[in-house]
Design a protein around this motif. Structure first.
Motif, mmCIF file in Angstrom:
data_model
loop_
_atom_site.group_PDB
_atom_site.id
_atom_site.type_symbol
_atom_site.label_atom_id
_atom_site.label_comp_id
_atom_site.label_asym_id
_atom_site.label_seq_id
_atom_site.Cartn_x
_atom_site.Cartn_y
_atom_site.Cartn_z
ATOM 1 N N UNK A 67 0.835 -1.192 0.000
ATOM 2 C CA UNK A 67 0.000 0.000 0.000
ATOM 3 C C UNK A 67 0.876 1.251 0.000
ATOM 4 N N UNK A 68 0.730 2.152 -0.961
ATOM 5 C CA UNK A 68 1.543 3.362 -0.986
ATOM 6 C C UNK A 68 1.300 4.220 0.251
ATOM 7 N N UNK A 69 2.359 4.841 0.729
ATOM 8 C CA UNK A 69 2.282 5.736 1.866
ATOM 9 C C UNK A 69 2.726 7.119 1.416
ATOM 10 N N UNK A 70 1.999 8.160 1.796
ATOM 11 C CA UNK A 70 2.244 9.490 1.281
ATOM 12 C C UNK A 70 2.772 10.423 2.354
ATOM 13 N N UNK A 71 3.633 11.347 1.951
ATOM 14 C CA UNK A 71 4.154 12.349 2.872
ATOM 15 C C UNK A 71 4.085 13.718 2.210
ATOM 16 N N UNK A 72 4.401 14.764 2.995
ATOM 17 C CA UNK A 72 4.444 16.118 2.460
ATOM 18 C C UNK A 72 5.599 16.269 1.478
ATOM 19 N N UNK A 73 5.535 17.299 0.670
ATOM 20 C CA UNK A 73 6.690 17.602 -0.144
ATOM 21 C C UNK A 73 6.409 18.104 -1.540
ATOM 22 N N UNK A 74 5.589 17.413 -2.368
ATOM 23 C CA UNK A 74 5.456 17.808 -3.772
ATOM 24 C C UNK A 74 4.953 19.240 -3.916
ATOM 25 N N UNK A 75 5.623 20.019 -4.756
ATOM 26 C CA UNK A 75 5.244 21.407 -4.987
ATOM 27 C C UNK A 75 3.853 21.513 -5.592
ATOM 28 N N UNK A 76 3.457 20.521 -6.378
ATOM 29 C CA UNK A 76 2.150 20.571 -7.026
ATOM 30 C C UNK A 76 1.022 20.589 -5.997
ATOM 31 N N UNK A 77 1.307 20.136 -4.783
ATOM 32 C CA UNK A 77 0.293 20.180 -3.740
ATOM 33 C C UNK A 77 -0.205 21.591 -3.492
ATOM 34 N N UNK A 78 0.684 22.580 -3.596
ATOM 35 C CA UNK A 78 0.278 23.969 -3.408
ATOM 36 C C UNK A 78 -0.550 24.475 -4.571
ATOM 37 N N UNK A 79 -0.326 23.936 -5.758
ATOM 38 C CA UNK A 79 -1.182 24.264 -6.901
ATOM 39 C C UNK A 79 -2.604 23.763 -6.641
ATOM 40 N N UNK A 80 -2.693 22.565 -6.093
ATOM 41 C CA UNK A 80 -3.994 21.992 -5.750
ATOM 42 C C UNK A 80 -4.691 22.848 -4.693
ATOM 43 N N UNK A 81 -3.933 23.311 -3.709
ATOM 44 C CA UNK A 81 -4.504 24.160 -2.660
ATOM 45 C C UNK A 81 -5.059 25.448 -3.255
ATOM 46 N N UNK A 82 -4.310 26.071 -4.163
ATOM 47 C CA UNK A 82 -4.775 27.315 -4.782
ATOM 48 C C UNK A 82 -6.012 27.071 -5.639
ATOM 49 N N UNK A 83 -6.043 25.956 -6.379
ATOM 50 C CA UNK A 83 -7.221 25.631 -7.186
ATOM 51 C C UNK A 83 -8.438 25.411 -6.292
ATOM 52 N N UNK A 84 -8.243 24.734 -5.166
ATOM 53 C CA UNK A 84 -9.330 24.519 -4.221
ATOM 54 C C UNK A 84 -9.801 25.838 -3.623
ATOM 55 N N UNK A 85 -8.855 26.716 -3.318
ATOM 56 C CA UNK A 85 -9.166 28.050 -2.810
ATOM 57 C C UNK A 85 -10.054 28.808 -3.792
ATOM 58 N N UNK A 86 -9.727 28.750 -5.081
ATOM 59 C CA UNK A 86 -10.494 29.452 -6.107
ATOM 60 C C UNK A 86 -11.922 28.911 -6.187
ATOM 61 N N UNK A 87 -12.062 27.592 -6.125
ATOM 62 C CA UNK A 87 -13.397 26.986 -6.170
ATOM 63 C C UNK A 87 -14.232 27.414 -4.973
ATOM 64 N N UNK A 88 -13.624 27.404 -3.795
ATOM 65 C CA UNK A 88 -14.334 27.828 -2.595
ATOM 66 C C UNK A 88 -14.696 29.311 -2.673
ATOM 67 N N UNK A 89 -13.800 30.114 -3.238
ATOM 68 C CA UNK A 89 -14.019 31.556 -3.315
ATOM 69 C C UNK A 89 -15.299 31.888 -4.068
ATOM 70 N N UNK A 90 -15.560 31.188 -5.152
ATOM 71 C CA UNK A 90 -16.742 31.491 -5.963
ATOM 72 C C UNK A 90 -17.983 30.807 -5.406
ATOM 73 N N UNK A 91 -17.929 29.483 -5.244
ATOM 74 C CA UNK A 91 -19.128 28.735 -4.868
ATOM 75 C C UNK A 91 -19.618 29.092 -3.471
#
Length: 490
Positions: A67-91
């Motif tokens: 079973x894969x185990x995940x940790x912090x680190x990938x820079x793309x995670x912050x892209x996901x956070x910003x995209x989620x922020x944008x969705x929350x901002x409008x809806x």
């Protein structure tokens, strides 16, 4: 296989093992590893420059049955956070400024035709539909993927606002701006709410707070814009403009949604092609239900569920009624709309700050503190808000305190249930909140129309403060059910 299992370009050098935390699912399950293999029988890999587990490399070099185990680190995670922020901002920004719409409906569009109680149902139906559909839309995210779920939600929200533009009766807004918008918002909301948690573990409170703060930031600028558009351009133009804004802004944001864990559909396909991993069985997979209600057997989650009913019964009352309350006390419309905007902006700040705090003191502690503080602002500040200055103080103070509630509940859910079923579990939690949103604002409207005779808001304030106080006490019960030490980090 999920994206997380791609082979990295560099390899880590195994070092002598020490006491380590192997985070697989629930944050409340801690395993101490004193030998070279963890509890799954897989060797731990340590980074060359730090005496800590390099779990991503271990996952990448694992066999098919690990079973894969995940940790912090990938820079793309912050892209996901910003995209989620944008969705929350409008809806959620649109949901949070319904008080501006409600005042317009009461004073202009449906003047003399509808009561405050009837109009309050429009906003309540949107929140109720969003929350009540949670178990299903959360499970859709877990099974089909967050991007697919969010994009379908954006399309539904766009169509609902376009249809609302042509509404001439209150019941038509119940269906369009209420139920239909809430259903579309549910698909987008739970995707953006739960996805950042897949990319972070140590900073989960912070990133969830940042993502959800979008609703508050959206309310800050959407409130005055909607107020101006309704006054200068009319209802139809306003609704069509908001519909276009939803599609233009949210579809590109949702394209950046990327799941880091295996979806239900991917798991089913993998098992069909390659068989089961360790810990999986074909029999258990066949028994797996689309919505996992077994979480309700956990007393901590049950208390969190019941607390949500009471808290949300009072949570949205200030957002929906501060506008009309201020106008009733002689404040002009633009200033009253600004109060809603500042309340939303303060809630955004509160979510980020309390996200940082929750990473330090524990998500349950942060949840209990923020809810109790918000209750105090209702009972001690709003009660005496008779001047513009005090109204502004209340709007900011309540926003700061209440904002952390939504982000903290996600972190608590992740700590109790883990990540694999976070969408479904969070959806179940929000289904309980749907009961509160159905009861809360309409009851406030009824109290204002009857006991308050349309002008006295004291009954509304006492009602919302009381139900939130009950919910706050239940949350403290959840904390003590987890750990009786009042100073424990939970």
């Amino acid at each position: 296989m999920s994206d997380s299992t791609a082979m990295p370009s560099k390899q880590s050098t195994p070092l002598p093992p020490s006491s380590a935390l192997v985070h697989l699912d629930s944050e409340l399950t801690i395993t101490s590893a004193d030998n070279k293999k963890n509890d799954l029988g897989k060797e731990e890999y340590y980074s060359a420059d730090k005496n800590e587990v390099d779990v991503e490399y271990a996952s990448a070099t694992a066999m098919q049955d690990d079973q894969p185990v995940l940790v912090d680190g990938p820079l793309f995670g912050w892209v996901v956070v910003f995209a989620s922020f944008t969705s929350q901002m409008i809806s959620m920004g649109v949901c949070n400024v319904y008080g501006v719409y409600q005042n317009y409906y009461f004073t202009e569009k449906f003047q003399g035709e509808a009561t405050t109680f009837q109009l309050a149902w429009i906003g309540s139906l949107a929140i109720m539909a969003l929350d009540l559909a949670g178990p299903f839309t959360g499970s859709i995210c877990d099974y089909f993927g967050h991007r697919q779920s969010a994009i379908v939600g954006v399309i539904i929200m766009t169509l609902s606002l376009a249809a609302a533009a042509f509404a001439t009766q209150v019941w038509q807004l119940y269906l369009t701006q209420g139920v239909l918008y809430g259903l579309g918002g549910s698909l987008t909301y739970f995707a953006s709410l739960t996805l950042p948690s897949q990319w972070f573990t140590k900073q989960r409170g912070l990133v969830t707070g940042i993502a959800i703060s979008g609703g508050g930031i959206g309310g800050l600028w959407i409130s005055p814009i909607v107020s101006k558009l309704l006054s200068n351009k009319g209802f139809k133009f306003t609704m069509l403009t908001m519909a276009i804004a939803h599609f233009v802004l949210l579809v590109p944001a949702c394209m950046f949604y990327k799941t880091r864990r295996e979806t239900g559909r991917q798991r089913a396909k993998r098992i069909k092609q390659f068989g089961c991993r360790k810990g999986e069985s074909l029999e258990n997979e066949k028994k797996r239900k689309f919505i996992d209600w077994t979480i309700m057997k956990d007393i901590r989650f049950s208390l969190l569920f019941v607390a949500g009913i009471f808290v949300v019964s009072g949570y949205f009352t200030p957002f929906y009624f501060i506008n009309s309350y201020a106008i009733q006390h002689g404040v002009d419309k633009s200033t009253a709309a600004l109060m809603i905007g500042l309340m939303n902006a303060a809630s955004a700040v509160g979510r980020i700050v309390m996200g940082l705090v929750s990473d330090k003191i524990g998500s349950m502690n942060a949840l209990c503190i923020s809810t109790f503080a918000a209750t105090l602002t209702l009972l001690l500040l709003w009660t005496f808000a008779k001047t513009v200055a005090v109204m502004f103080v209340f709007s900011i103070a309540y926003g700061l305190c209440c904002g952390a509630y939504l982000s903290s509940t996600v972190s608590v859910s992740a700590a109790i249930a883990g990540l694999d079923r976070l969408g479904s579990v969070t959806g179940i939690l929000y289904a309980g909140m749907a009961i509160g949103s159905t009861i809360g604002s309409p009851t406030s409207g009824a109290i204002l129309d009857t006991i308050g005779h349309g002008t006295d808001y004291m009954g509304v304030i006492v009602w919302s403060g009381t139900v939130m106080l009950i919910g706050s006490l239940i949350q403290f019960g959840m904390k003590f059910a987890t750990n009786r030490n009042i100073f424990a980090k939970v």
